[in-house]
Scaffold this motif. Structure first.
Motif, PDB file in Angstrom:
ATOM      1  N   SER A 112      -6.845  -1.247  -5.211  1.00 19.58           N
ATOM      2  CA  SER A 112      -7.955  -0.600  -4.467  1.00 19.58           C
ATOM      3  C   SER A 112      -7.578   0.725  -3.771  1.00 19.58           C
ATOM      4  CB  SER A 112      -8.529  -1.549  -3.245  1.00 19.58           C
ATOM      5  OG  SER A 112      -9.176  -2.651  -3.566  1.00 19.58           O
ATOM      6  N   VAL A 113      -8.454   1.540  -3.664  1.00 20.27           N
ATOM      7  CA  VAL A 113      -8.148   2.818  -3.280  1.00 20.27           C
ATOM      8  C   VAL A 113      -8.890   3.168  -2.104  1.00 20.27           C
ATOM      9  CG1 VAL A 113      -8.527   5.694  -3.545  1.00 20.27           C
ATOM     10  CG2 VAL A 113      -7.826   3.979  -5.697  1.00 20.27           C
TER      11      VAL A 113
ATOM     12  N   LEU B  57      -4.261  -9.386  -6.194  1.00 15.72           N
ATOM     13  CA  LEU B  57      -3.796  -9.268  -4.798  1.00 15.72           C
ATOM     14  C   LEU B  57      -4.092  -8.019  -4.103  1.00 15.72           C
ATOM     15  CD1 LEU B  57      -0.227 -10.214  -5.576  1.00 15.72           C
ATOM     16  CD2 LEU B  57      -1.938 -11.561  -4.727  1.00 15.72           C
ATOM     17  N   ARG B  58      -5.020  -6.955  -4.570  1.00 15.21           N
ATOM     18  CA  ARG B  58      -5.695  -6.087  -4.094  1.00 15.21           C
ATOM     19  C   ARG B  58      -4.694  -5.151  -3.701  1.00 15.21           C
ATOM     20  NH1 ARG B  58     -11.163  -8.787  -1.616  1.00 15.21           N
ATOM     21  NH2 ARG B  58     -11.577 -10.155  -3.540  1.00 15.21           N
ATOM     22  N   TRP B  59      -3.665  -4.623  -4.221  1.00 18.76           N
ATOM     23  CA  TRP B  59      -2.554  -3.748  -3.831  1.00 18.76           C
ATOM     24  C   TRP B  59      -3.518  -2.390  -3.720  1.00 18.76           C
ATOM     25  CZ3 TRP B  59       3.163  -4.032  -5.836  1.00 18.76           C
ATOM     26  CH2 TRP B  59       3.693  -5.198  -5.375  1.00 18.76           C
ATOM     27  N   VAL B  60      -2.793  -1.442  -2.929  1.00 15.40           N
ATOM     28  CA  VAL B  60      -3.499  -0.307  -2.759  1.00 15.40           C
ATOM     29  C   VAL B  60      -2.932   0.957  -3.026  1.00 15.40           C
ATOM     30  CG1 VAL B  60      -4.722   0.874  -0.751  1.00 15.40           C
ATOM     31  CG2 VAL B  60      -4.363  -1.698  -0.590  1.00 15.40           C
TER      32      VAL B  60
ATOM     33  N   ALA C  34       0.776  -1.123  -0.093  1.00 15.13           N
ATOM     34  CA  ALA C  34      -0.066   0.038   0.147  1.00 15.13           C
ATOM     35  C   ALA C  34       0.959   1.165  -0.126  1.00 15.13           C
ATOM     36  CB  ALA C  34      -0.937   0.046   0.995  1.00 15.13           C
ATOM     37  N   THR C  35       0.575   2.228  -1.025  1.00 14.78           N
ATOM     38  CA  THR C  35       1.329   3.494  -0.726  1.00 14.78           C
ATOM     39  C   THR C  35       0.753   4.633  -0.732  1.00 14.78           C
ATOM     40  OG1 THR C  35       3.147   2.135  -2.526  1.00 14.78           O
ATOM     41  CG2 THR C  35       3.314   4.338  -2.336  1.00 14.78           C
TER      42      THR C  35
ATOM     43  N   ILE D 225      -5.247   1.468 -13.034  1.00 17.41           N
ATOM     44  CA  ILE D 225      -5.585   1.322 -11.766  1.00 17.41           C
ATOM     45  C   ILE D 225      -6.599  -0.266 -11.972  1.00 17.41           C
ATOM     46  CG2 ILE D 225      -7.171   1.724  -9.907  1.00 17.41           C
ATOM     47  CD1 ILE D 225      -6.018   4.573 -10.043  1.00 17.41           C
ATOM     48  N   GLN D 226      -7.454  -0.107 -12.955  1.00 11.32           N
ATOM     49  CA  GLN D 226      -8.168  -1.274 -13.277  1.00 11.32           C
ATOM     50  C   GLN D 226      -7.414  -2.325 -13.631  1.00 11.32           C
ATOM     51  OE1 GLN D 226     -10.583   0.921 -16.092  1.00 11.32           O
ATOM     52  NE2 GLN D 226     -12.203   1.018 -14.879  1.00 11.32           N
TER      53      GLN D 226
END
Length: 556
Positions: A413-414, A389-392, A361-362, A407-408
């Protein structure tokens, strides 16, 4: 002999068969809530009543159906028309307060800040350092600006460090002298030393420039006192309807403290914990940190390690932008914000974490920061796919149209927070009306099919989840009116993002986030109808009851 006996035997056998084949008697509920409006946010939609058993939703239906599940030991809550919703969450929670020191939460003007520091100074010795808490923002002040060096010089002769959020210090003259900071001090990469228009230092140290100051470390707290403070903090969150929180970058020691609280049976909400990577990361410090961390995914439904947090830009005053800041902060069109880590080191770190099996997540505020995050995530994706993996992206204040397909494609995720609610006046000055009003465009994210959850970033922004829901549905702010109402979302969308959206973020959507049968019984009873009450009712919504895993953790 009568010929009727065989018939009687047949009837008896048939009766026994029917009894044996019938469904078992319904399970007795531990808790039932009746005669209200239960927003399950799933099947079967809105119902009158809900039954809870063994920590999960046992049944949802009419009040008559649910009352039938009550036994002699069942707690029955008569709702009287009140609303039941899934438990609320916060996707980006650092803590409830801003730490020790001068309390500026009640300040509403520069004069209030000066007076609070001056009063504190009377209780300290000559030359003793004064530090404020960070649970405040200049948007709450009538002047809509920071207190600078000259303001703080009026407050005290001894060194003063005003802490604002996680990205900025403001020092008075004595504090600048204490650390040898003057007009000749070189700029710090990834930081900014603020100046008045005449070139004098105004005391402002942004992001990496804060490294010029070394605040004294507090004495190690008593472990039992830490647990007691956590329990008290979580009780306050429960009282506002929070049942799950996510820490976006903390040390292993805090995770272990929460773990001890859980082991003692005192944890009253669910916690997802994201560990904080070493500043600037890089292979060696990252490897040293990984050796001390709990494992990715460690934990259970109450406490779980959910990833690692990185950062690439500053906050309100340092978000990295494609276009320069508004003047005078734009410094003649040259200041675009702060990049807090070199691009190659960031990408190296992301790839290494991916190789080690960590979810990333960043923190990214500005559009140029999102550019860099996507570059890094795409580099990792080339090593091995991250879709799924739903990185953020944490915050994502200023996305651009070209960001959405990237992003898609990565399945990101946001996490959105209501910074604009408090900071709107400052953001308008720093970035101009258009960019400030675009912050944070949840409507655009949702329309692009990007998963969004909601939070506060407390204590940078006050932690009350109802203020958050009010802002995202109205785009209202504390002191700057409504900014870009077109980016508002419906109350149901906001409620879903603060419940099911959070569960998706944490890979728990099969366990919580709705009140469907079989889901975790995390729920809230509100005093007014969440979907139908008149604005600004959400901003001051009262919570009557909070339940986590079927256990009442707060009752008004």
């Amino acid at each position: 002999m009568t010929k009727l006996r065989p018939t009687c035997v047949g009837i008896a056998l048939a009766t026994l068969c029917l009894a044996a084949c019938a469904a078992p008697p319904p399970e007795t509920a531990d808790l039932v809530l009746v005669d209200g409006e239960v927003l399950t946010l799933g099947s079967p939609g809105v119902v009158e009543a809900l039954a809870v058993g063994d920590g999960r939703v046992l049944a949802a239906g009419t009040s008559e159906e649910i009352r039938a599940l009550a036994g002699p030991d069942t707690r029955v809550v008569e709702l009287g028309g009140r609303t039941v919703i899934p438990g609320l969450t916060d996707n980006h929670y650092h803590g409830i307060g801003g730490g020790p020191g001068v309390d500026l939460t009640g300040a509403r003007s520069i004069a209030d800040v000066v007076d609070a520091i001056a009063a504190f100074a009377l209780e300290t010795g000559p030359g003793e350092l004064i530090v404020t808490n960070r649970d405040w923002h200049e948007g709450q002040l009538a002047e809509h600006r920071l207190p600078y060096r000259d303001d703080l010089d009026r407050a005290a002769e001894q060194p003063v460090v005003v802490v604002r959020g996680g990205h900025e210090y403001v020092l008075n003259s004595a504090a600048l002298a204490r650390w040898g900071i003057d007009e000749s001090t070189a700029e710090v990469p990834g930081g900014r030393i603020g100046r008045y228009p005449d070139g004098r230092l105004n005391g402002e140290l942004v992001d990496r420039a804060k490294d010029l100051v070394s605040l004294p470390e507090a004495a190690p707290p008593d472990p039992e006192a830490v647990l007691d403070a956590l329990a008290e903090e979580y009780a306050a969150l429960n009282a506002r309807g929070l049942t799950s929180i996510r820490y976006p970058g903390g040390p292993p020691s805090q995770y272990r403290a929460i773990e001890r609280l859980k082991d003692e049976g005192r944890l009253t909400l669910r916690v997802n914990y994201v560990l904080r990577a070493p500043r600037g990361a890089g292979a060696q410090p990252l490897g040293e940190a990984l050796a001390t961390w709990p494992a990715m995914g460690e934990g259970d439904a109450w406490l779980r390690v959910s990833g690692v947090k990185l950062g690439v830009d500053g906050g309100f005053e340092g978000g990295l932008m494609r276009e320069p800041y508004e003047e005078p902060w734009g410094e003649g069109g040259t200041f675009h914000g702060l990049q807090t880590v070199p691009s190659d080191r960031y990408i190296e770190t992301v790839r290494e974490l991916h190789q080690q099996g960590w979810r990333v997540a960043t923190h990214a505020v500005g559009d140029a920061a999102i550019d860099l995050v996507l570059d890094g995530y795409e580099a990792a994706n080339e090593d091995a796919p991250i879709d799924g993996l739903r990185w953020v992206i944490e915050h994502g204040f200023i996305p651009r149209e070209d960001h959405f397909p990237r992003i898609q494609a990565l399945g990101l995720s946001v996490t959105a927070q209501n910074h604009l609610y408090v900071a709107a006046p400052s953001l308008v000055k720093y970035w101009g009306e258009d960019r400030a009003a675009w912050t944070t465009p949840v409507r655009a994210y949702l329309d692009a099919g990007i998963p969004v959850s909601l939070g506060t970033d407390s204590p940078v922004v006050p932690w009350d989840p109802w203020w958050m829901l009010h802002h995202f549905t109205t785009r209202g702010t504390i002191s700057a009116g409504i900014l870009d109402a077109s980016q508002g979302i419906t109350r149901e969308e906001a409620l879903r993002a603060a419940t099911h959206g959070y569960a998706y973020l944490t890979f728990e959507e099969a366990e919580k986030g709705t009140l469907e049968v079989g889901m975790a019984a995390d729920l809230v009873v509100t005093a007014d109808h969440v979907l139908e009450c008149e604005d600004p009712c959400l901003e001051s919504m009262e919570v009557d009851l909070t339940v986590v895993s079927g256990r009442i953790v707060y009752e008004r």
